[in-house]
Design a protein around this motif. Structure first.
Motif, short mmCIF file in Angstrom:
data_model
loop_
_atom_site.label_atom_id
_atom_site.label_comp_id
_atom_site.label_asym_id
_atom_site.label_seq_id
_atom_site.Cartn_x
_atom_site.Cartn_y
_atom_site.Cartn_z
N ASP A 156 -13.93 4.81 2.26
CA ASP A 156 -13.18 4.40 1.14
C ASP A 156 -12.53 3.10 1.59
O ASP A 156 -12.11 2.68 2.66
N PRO A 157 -12.14 2.29 0.28
CA PRO A 157 -11.48 1.04 0.63
C PRO A 157 -9.90 1.49 1.18
O PRO A 157 -9.72 2.44 0.99
N LEU A 158 -9.33 0.55 1.95
CA LEU A 158 -7.98 0.89 2.31
C LEU A 158 -6.98 1.08 1.18
O LEU A 158 -6.03 1.41 1.45
N TYR A 159 -7.25 0.47 -0.02
CA TYR A 159 -6.38 0.60 -0.99
C TYR A 159 -7.07 0.81 -2.31
O TYR A 159 -8.22 1.00 -2.42
N ASN A 160 -6.44 1.32 -3.47
CA ASN A 160 -7.10 1.47 -4.72
C ASN A 160 -6.13 0.74 -5.85
O ASN A 160 -5.34 0.02 -5.52
N ASP A 161 -6.68 0.97 -6.93
CA ASP A 161 -6.03 0.24 -8.25
C ASP A 161 -4.55 0.60 -8.39
O ASP A 161 -3.89 -0.13 -9.19
N THR A 162 -4.20 1.70 -7.71
CA THR A 162 -2.87 2.03 -7.89
C THR A 162 -2.04 1.93 -6.57
O THR A 162 -0.64 2.14 -6.82
N SER A 163 -2.51 1.88 -5.63
CA SER A 163 -1.75 1.77 -4.44
C SER A 163 -1.21 0.17 -4.09
O SER A 163 -0.36 0.16 -3.07
N CYS A 164 -1.61 -0.78 -4.69
CA CYS A 164 -1.18 -2.03 -4.47
C CYS A 164 -0.45 -2.82 -5.59
O CYS A 164 -1.16 -2.80 -6.76
N GLY A 165 0.65 -3.12 -5.53
CA GLY A 165 1.20 -3.72 -6.63
C GLY A 165 1.24 -5.12 -6.74
O GLY A 165 1.88 -5.75 -7.75
N THR A 166 0.29 -5.97 -6.18
CA THR A 166 0.06 -7.33 -6.31
C THR A 166 -1.30 -7.88 -6.77
O THR A 166 -1.51 -8.80 -6.97
N ILE A 167 -2.07 -6.83 -7.38
CA ILE A 167 -3.42 -7.32 -8.06
C ILE A 167 -3.08 -7.95 -9.31
O ILE A 167 -2.45 -7.21 -10.11
N LYS A 168 -3.77 -9.05 -9.49
CA LYS A 168 -3.67 -9.70 -10.86
C LYS A 168 -4.17 -8.70 -11.75
O LYS A 168 -5.52 -8.13 -11.54
N GLU A 169 -3.65 -8.60 -12.81
CA GLU A 169 -4.31 -7.68 -13.83
C GLU A 169 -5.76 -7.79 -14.16
O GLU A 169 -6.50 -7.05 -14.25
N GLY A 170 -6.24 -9.24 -14.17
CA GLY A 170 -7.91 -9.45 -14.62
C GLY A 170 -8.72 -9.23 -13.25
O GLY A 170 -10.02 -8.96 -13.79
N ARG A 171 -8.36 -8.64 -12.26
CA ARG A 171 -9.08 -8.34 -11.19
C ARG A 171 -9.04 -6.77 -10.95
O ARG A 171 -9.71 -6.35 -10.22
N ASN A 172 -8.26 -5.94 -11.66
CA ASN A 172 -7.84 -4.81 -11.58
C ASN A 172 -9.11 -3.86 -12.22
O ASN A 172 -8.60 -3.43 -13.20
N CYS A 173 -10.11 -3.89 -11.71
CA CYS A 173 -11.41 -3.40 -12.48
C CYS A 173 -11.05 -2.00 -12.95
O CYS A 173 -11.39 -1.61 -14.04
#
Length: 440
Positions: A96-113
């Motif tokens: 699994d990746p080290l993080y997911n769409d909810t575990s990291c708060g710095t993802i720009k909205e347009g990249r949070n697939c």
């Protein structure tokens, strides 16, 4: 005297009985179950969706993978041949990746697939396998240890920001950063602090690296001053210990180029009385100006700095950018399916060759200046499946498939293939550290 029944007593001959009677029957009874479980394991963890495109808005389900042991044993020694990351292929991965769409708060909205409703997850389970070596999995604690008490800056366009956010998310799986400040439109200038290792990581918006005036109302072209570095980041070089330079796609836009007070020419400016010179030469010049400024301002004073140049990352548009299915692939390309050529190769070559020239220049200064090309162009070219596409917006097909839908076939989903950029960068940093230990 009549003798009793002399047939063997199975209880007295237990070993022979087990081997001759019981174990063979048990083996044939268990074998079908074992084969069934083996088939189920591989079909549920290693299968990928069939080659092709997203079937409209039909969800594609792929079972999430289970945790696996580290895929690599040990690390390469420094005196071994350095790994050539530019040649290889993407292979299936069960980690699994080290993080997911909810575990990291710095993802720009347009990249949070995933949060935006992308239905498939197959794009998350591939790793880059160089032809003659192994790429170690990213180790966030080791990365922070390499950077201890230092300041790392990402400088460039939105691809630099994409790589920065990937790194922050991977590091946040080990230690949470604190946002120190955020300035500019769309948070173009930001800095985070990791107290555990006294590490600062920043991003500087500078889509040309050199001084430039971005197109705006009344001007449909950029204005670039090729012999002046962009002081929005260069003025902070005294505070920076490591810098990642990443530009590319903004050079495809219409622009007028200046050198001093003289107009060099332009790119795609038919309404202006300037010579069309394209963008290859000025793109190379931008790296040269930025690297020369870095070397002069750090090395001339005996200061150290590490410099990484991330090479051009190709887009994967197929047809119109606002048409449904603009980047529809859900599998990586095989190595033989695509050849690195044309604009992609020319842009890549510019960055790599300017790095080699800068290495020679850096040797003339007292400061220790280490420069490397993070050559990701080929491995990026082979990942058409890793872009947000229509999922740059939340649930774009919630009301059915529309004929027109905005697509992002340039940037990368997070998590996604761009995490590999930072795995390679970490290995570059490890090589520098080992070289220092050996007195290099």
């Amino acid at each position: 005297m009549k003798m009793g029944n002399c047939s063997p007593n199975p209880l007295k001959e237990k070993p022979q009985f087990l081997f001759r009677k019981v174990l063979p029957k048990s083996f044939y009874a268990v074998l079908p179950i074992a084969l069934f479980l083996l088939y189920f394991y591989y079909s549920s963890h290693l299968t990928r969706p069939p080659a092709g495109e997203f079937p409209n808005n039909t969800p594609v389900f792929i079972p999430s993978s289970v945790s696996s042991p580290p895929r690599h044993k040990g690390d390469r020694k420094f005196n071994e041949t350095p790994c050539d990351y530019t040649n290889g292929k993407w292979v299936p991965d069960t980690l699994d990746p080290l993080y997911n769409d909810t575990s990291c708060g710095t993802i720009k909205e347009g990249r949070n697939c995933r949060s935006h409703g992308r239905p498939d997850v197959g794009y998350l389970y591939w790793r880059w396998k160089p032809r003659k070596c192994e790429l170690p999995r990213f180790n966030p604690s080791a990365f922070l240890a390499f950077l201890g008490n230092k300041h790392l800056a990402f400088v460039g366009d939105s691809m630099a920001r994409n790589q920065l956010e990937s790194l922050l998310c991977m590091l946040a799986s080990f230690a949470s950063p604190t946002l120190l400040y955020s300035n500019g439109d769309d948070s173009e200038f930001r800095r985070w602090h990791f107290p555990s290792h006294n590490v600062n990581i920043s991003v500087y918006w500078s889509p040309f690296l050199v001084k430039g005036i971005e197109k705006h109302e009344g001007y449909n072209y950029n204005q670039l001053y090729m012999d002046f570095v962009d002081e929005r980041w260069a003025s902070d070089l005294g505070l920076i210990d490591m810098v990642v330079l990443s530009i590319g796609h903004w050079y495809l836009h219409p622009a007028v180029y200046f050198e001093g007070d003289r107009v060099l020419g332009c790119h795609f400016c038919p309404s202006l009385n300037h010579t069309e010179i394209g963008f290859y030469g000025v793109f190379r010049k931008a790296f040269r100006t930025a690297l020369e400024a870095t070397i002069q301002r750090k090395g001339a004073n005996g200061n150290d700095i590490d410099v990484v140049v991330t090479t051009f990352s190709p887009h994967h548009f197929e047809g119109e950018w606002d048409k449904a299915g603009a980047c529809p692939k859900i599998l990586p390309y095989e190595e033989a399916e695509r050849v690195l050529e044309g604009m992609d190769e020319e842009m890549r070559r510019s960055g790599v060759e300017e790095v080699e020239e800068a290495k020679l220049s850096a040797k003339q200064h007292r400061g220790k200046i280490r420069i490397a090309a993070l050559d990701v162009t080929k491995l990026a070219m082979l990942r058409p499946d890793g872009h947000p596409g229509p999922y740059m917006h939340r649930f774009p097909f919630s009301n059915g498939v529309q004929d027109r839908v905005q697509n992002d076939c340039v940037h990368w989903c997070l998590p996604g293939p761009i995490d590999t950029w930072n795995e390679i960068m970490m290995d570059i940093m490890k090589g520098w550290r080992d070289q220092s230990k050996d007195g290099g």
